[in-house]
Motif scaffolding. Structure first.
Motif, mmCIF file in Angstrom:
data_model
loop_
_atom_site.group_PDB
_atom_site.id
_atom_site.type_symbol
_atom_site.label_atom_id
_atom_site.label_comp_id
_atom_site.label_asym_id
_atom_site.label_seq_id
_atom_site.Cartn_x
_atom_site.Cartn_y
_atom_site.Cartn_z
ATOM 1 N N THR A 37 0.844 -1.191 0.000
ATOM 2 C CA THR A 37 0.000 0.000 0.000
ATOM 3 C C THR A 37 0.878 1.239 0.000
ATOM 4 O O THR A 37 1.805 1.354 0.799
ATOM 5 N N HIS A 38 0.607 2.157 -0.927
ATOM 6 C CA HIS A 38 1.367 3.391 -0.994
ATOM 7 C C HIS A 38 0.491 4.486 -1.586
ATOM 8 O O HIS A 38 -0.534 4.223 -2.203
ATOM 9 N N THR A 39 0.899 5.720 -1.373
ATOM 10 C CA THR A 39 0.174 6.869 -1.894
ATOM 11 C C THR A 39 0.913 7.416 -3.100
ATOM 12 O O THR A 39 2.126 7.609 -3.059
ATOM 13 N N THR A 40 0.177 7.647 -4.167
ATOM 14 C CA THR A 40 0.785 8.147 -5.394
ATOM 15 C C THR A 40 -0.020 9.323 -5.927
ATOM 16 O O THR A 40 -1.229 9.411 -5.712
ATOM 17 N N THR A 41 0.659 10.243 -6.594
ATOM 18 C CA THR A 41 -0.001 11.374 -7.227
ATOM 19 C C THR A 41 -0.119 11.077 -8.716
ATOM 20 O O THR A 41 0.878 10.866 -9.392
ATOM 21 N N GLN A 42 -1.333 11.029 -9.189
ATOM 22 C CA GLN A 42 -1.589 10.673 -10.574
ATOM 23 C C GLN A 42 -2.009 11.905 -11.357
ATOM 24 O O GLN A 42 -2.911 12.641 -10.959
ATOM 25 N N LYS A 43 -1.353 12.151 -12.484
ATOM 26 C CA LYS A 43 -1.706 13.247 -13.376
ATOM 27 C C LYS A 43 -2.611 12.705 -14.468
ATOM 28 O O LYS A 43 -2.278 11.736 -15.145
ATOM 29 N N THR A 44 -3.773 13.324 -14.607
ATOM 30 C CA THR A 44 -4.746 12.880 -15.592
ATOM 31 C C THR A 44 -5.022 13.995 -16.587
ATOM 32 O O THR A 44 -5.413 15.098 -16.193
ATOM 33 N N LEU A 45 -4.805 13.724 -17.847
ATOM 34 C CA LEU A 45 -5.098 14.692 -18.896
ATOM 35 C C LEU A 45 -6.599 14.685 -19.152
ATOM 36 O O LEU A 45 -7.181 13.659 -19.480
ATOM 37 N N LEU A 46 -7.213 15.851 -18.989
ATOM 38 C CA LEU A 46 -8.660 15.950 -19.119
ATOM 39 C C LEU A 46 -9.085 16.238 -20.555
ATOM 40 O O LEU A 46 -10.100 15.728 -21.021
ATOM 41 N N VAL A 47 -8.328 17.085 -21.242
ATOM 42 C CA VAL A 47 -8.705 17.435 -22.606
ATOM 43 C C VAL A 47 -7.511 18.041 -23.337
ATOM 44 O O VAL A 47 -6.655 18.680 -22.718
ATOM 45 N N TYR A 191 -1.527 25.384 -32.710
ATOM 46 C CA TYR A 191 -1.076 24.784 -31.464
ATOM 47 C C TYR A 191 -2.283 24.400 -30.629
ATOM 48 O O TYR A 191 -3.428 24.640 -31.034
ATOM 49 N N GLN A 192 -2.038 23.801 -29.489
ATOM 50 C CA GLN A 192 -3.102 23.221 -28.686
ATOM 51 C C GLN A 192 -3.179 23.855 -27.312
ATOM 52 O O GLN A 192 -2.228 24.467 -26.823
ATOM 53 N N VAL A 193 -4.330 23.684 -26.718
ATOM 54 C CA VAL A 193 -4.523 23.999 -25.316
ATOM 55 C C VAL A 193 -4.891 22.687 -24.627
ATOM 56 O O VAL A 193 -5.598 21.850 -25.206
ATOM 57 N N SER A 194 -4.373 22.478 -23.437
ATOM 58 C CA SER A 194 -4.680 21.244 -22.708
ATOM 59 C C SER A 194 -4.961 21.572 -21.247
ATOM 60 O O SER A 194 -4.484 22.580 -20.721
ATOM 61 N N ILE A 195 -5.733 20.715 -20.622
ATOM 62 C CA ILE A 195 -6.071 20.868 -19.197
ATOM 63 C C ILE A 195 -5.867 19.516 -18.521
ATOM 64 O O ILE A 195 -6.280 18.476 -19.051
ATOM 65 N N TYR A 196 -5.237 19.547 -17.361
ATOM 66 C CA TYR A 196 -5.005 18.315 -16.614
ATOM 67 C C TYR A 196 -5.352 18.530 -15.148
ATOM 68 O O TYR A 196 -5.515 19.656 -14.683
ATOM 69 N N THR A 197 -5.474 17.455 -14.417
ATOM 70 C CA THR A 197 -5.694 17.502 -12.981
ATOM 71 C C THR A 197 -4.822 16.452 -12.320
ATOM 72 O O THR A 197 -4.240 15.598 -13.002
ATOM 73 N N THR A 198 -4.695 16.524 -11.013
ATOM 74 C CA THR A 198 -3.934 15.520 -10.273
ATOM 75 C C THR A 198 -4.767 15.020 -9.094
ATOM 76 O O THR A 198 -5.583 15.759 -8.538
ATOM 77 N N THR A 199 -4.556 13.776 -8.730
ATOM 78 C CA THR A 199 -5.239 13.180 -7.593
ATOM 79 C C THR A 199 -4.252 12.365 -6.782
ATOM 80 O O THR A 199 -3.367 11.719 -7.345
ATOM 81 N N ASN A 200 -4.397 12.421 -5.469
ATOM 82 C CA ASN A 200 -3.603 11.581 -4.578
ATOM 83 C C ASN A 200 -4.396 10.325 -4.267
ATOM 84 O O ASN A 200 -5.525 10.394 -3.768
ATOM 85 N N GLN A 201 -3.818 9.184 -4.566
ATOM 86 C CA GLN A 201 -4.515 7.919 -4.388
ATOM 87 C C GLN A 201 -3.703 6.971 -3.531
ATOM 88 O O GLN A 201 -2.485 6.859 -3.705
ATOM 89 N N THR A 202 -4.376 6.323 -2.596
ATOM 90 C CA THR A 202 -3.763 5.249 -1.823
ATOM 91 C C THR A 202 -4.166 3.942 -2.472
ATOM 92 O O THR A 202 -5.341 3.583 -2.511
ATOM 93 N N VAL A 203 -3.194 3.261 -3.013
ATOM 94 C CA VAL A 203 -3.489 2.059 -3.786
ATOM 95 C C VAL A 203 -2.746 0.867 -3.214
ATOM 96 O O VAL A 203 -1.721 0.997 -2.559
ATOM 97 N N THR A 204 -3.298 -0.314 -3.465
ATOM 98 C CA THR A 204 -2.663 -1.570 -3.083
ATOM 99 C C THR A 204 -2.393 -2.367 -4.336
ATOM 100 O O THR A 204 -3.304 -2.932 -4.940
ATOM 101 N N THR A 205 -1.130 -2.343 -4.743
ATOM 102 C CA THR A 205 -0.679 -3.048 -5.943
ATOM 103 C C THR A 205 -1.667 -2.833 -7.087
ATOM 104 O O THR A 205 -2.461 -3.715 -7.398
#
Length: 238
Positions: A37-47, A191-205
């Motif tokens: 079990t560990h905590t990770t920060t995940q970057k998610t591209l929204l658009v 050129y492009q415009v992009s939007i992303y977000t991040t989430t902290n998740q505690t995951v188990t494998t």
């Protein structure tokens, strides 16, 4: 020398077998993968979206500053509620032949609630002999910072860097998108415009290959709106 009776040898042999068995089991277990079990920060591209033009709302929009600027995209509209005026003033006052975008329009939406923030980062460089007093006044007025490189110095050139903080919201595509695309020439440097977000998740494998995609949240107006394009859409290198 102590005397060992058969019963003693039996006990010693049994103990040795037990210890050996424990050691063998431990070695076997050490090769197994246990859940961690560990905590990770995940970057998610929204658009990601292609920029069609820059504009201003044709009519005043509720709860939006009067000097707001719209980045017109093919999928959505990106209304700059903070920094838009400086955005247009800077790009509209500089010679496009010497503008270089140093960072893409990559915006961050912390809560994916329709709001985003980021910055416009550009550099403006040309030969020192080409700078006029009006140019230097423009650099100061727009908060340009001298950032000449060693290469610039060797060529007797000078470079100024600008960073314009931007904030805004994501809205549906403008109502007159088709008209803009048919009436005006495309941006000379797409050129492009992009939007992303991040989430902290505690995951188990986490399972291999998992990629949790999030859906972009928009702030819809009651009615679709039109835009009036700005002259900066003709800028050559932005």
């Amino acid at each position: 020398m102590p005397n060992f009776y058969p019963t003693h040898w039996a006990c010693l042999s049994l103990t040795t077998l037990m210890l050996t068995g424990c050691a063998t089991t431990e070695l076997l277990d050490s090769g197994k993968r246990h859940p961690s079990t560990h905590t990770t920060t995940q970057k998610t591209l929204l658009v990601t979206d292609n920029v069609v033009a820059f504009g201003k709302p044709a009519t005043a929009l509720a709860n939006v500053p009067a000097d707001s600027v719209v980045i017109v995209g093919e999928k959505n509209s990106y209304v700059l509620t903070s920094g838009g005026y400086r955005f247009t003033e800077l790009l509209g006052s500089l010679d496009p032949n010497y503008i270089q975008v140093t960072k893409a329009l990559d915006f961050y939406s912390p809560n994916n609630d329709g709001h985003f923030k980021g910055s416009l980062n550009i550099a403006y460089a040309k030969l020192k002999s080409s700078f006029s007093q009006a140019d230097y006044d423009r650099m100061l007025r727009n908060k340009g910072e001298e950032c000449s490189t060693a290469s610039d110095v060797r060529m007797n050139a000078q470079r100024f860097c600008f960073s314009v903080p931007l904030q805004g919201g994501v809205y549906p595509a403008v109502n007159n998108l088709a008209l803009i695309q048919s009436k005006f020439k495309p941006l000379s440097h797409p050129y492009q415009v992009s939007i992303y977000t991040t989430t902290n998740q505690t995951v188990t494998t986490p399972p291999r290959g998992s990629n949790a995609a999030a859906k972009l949240v928009m702030l819809p107006f009651a009615l679709a709106f039109d835009v009036i394009t700005l002259p900066i859409q003709l800028v050559a290198d932005i």
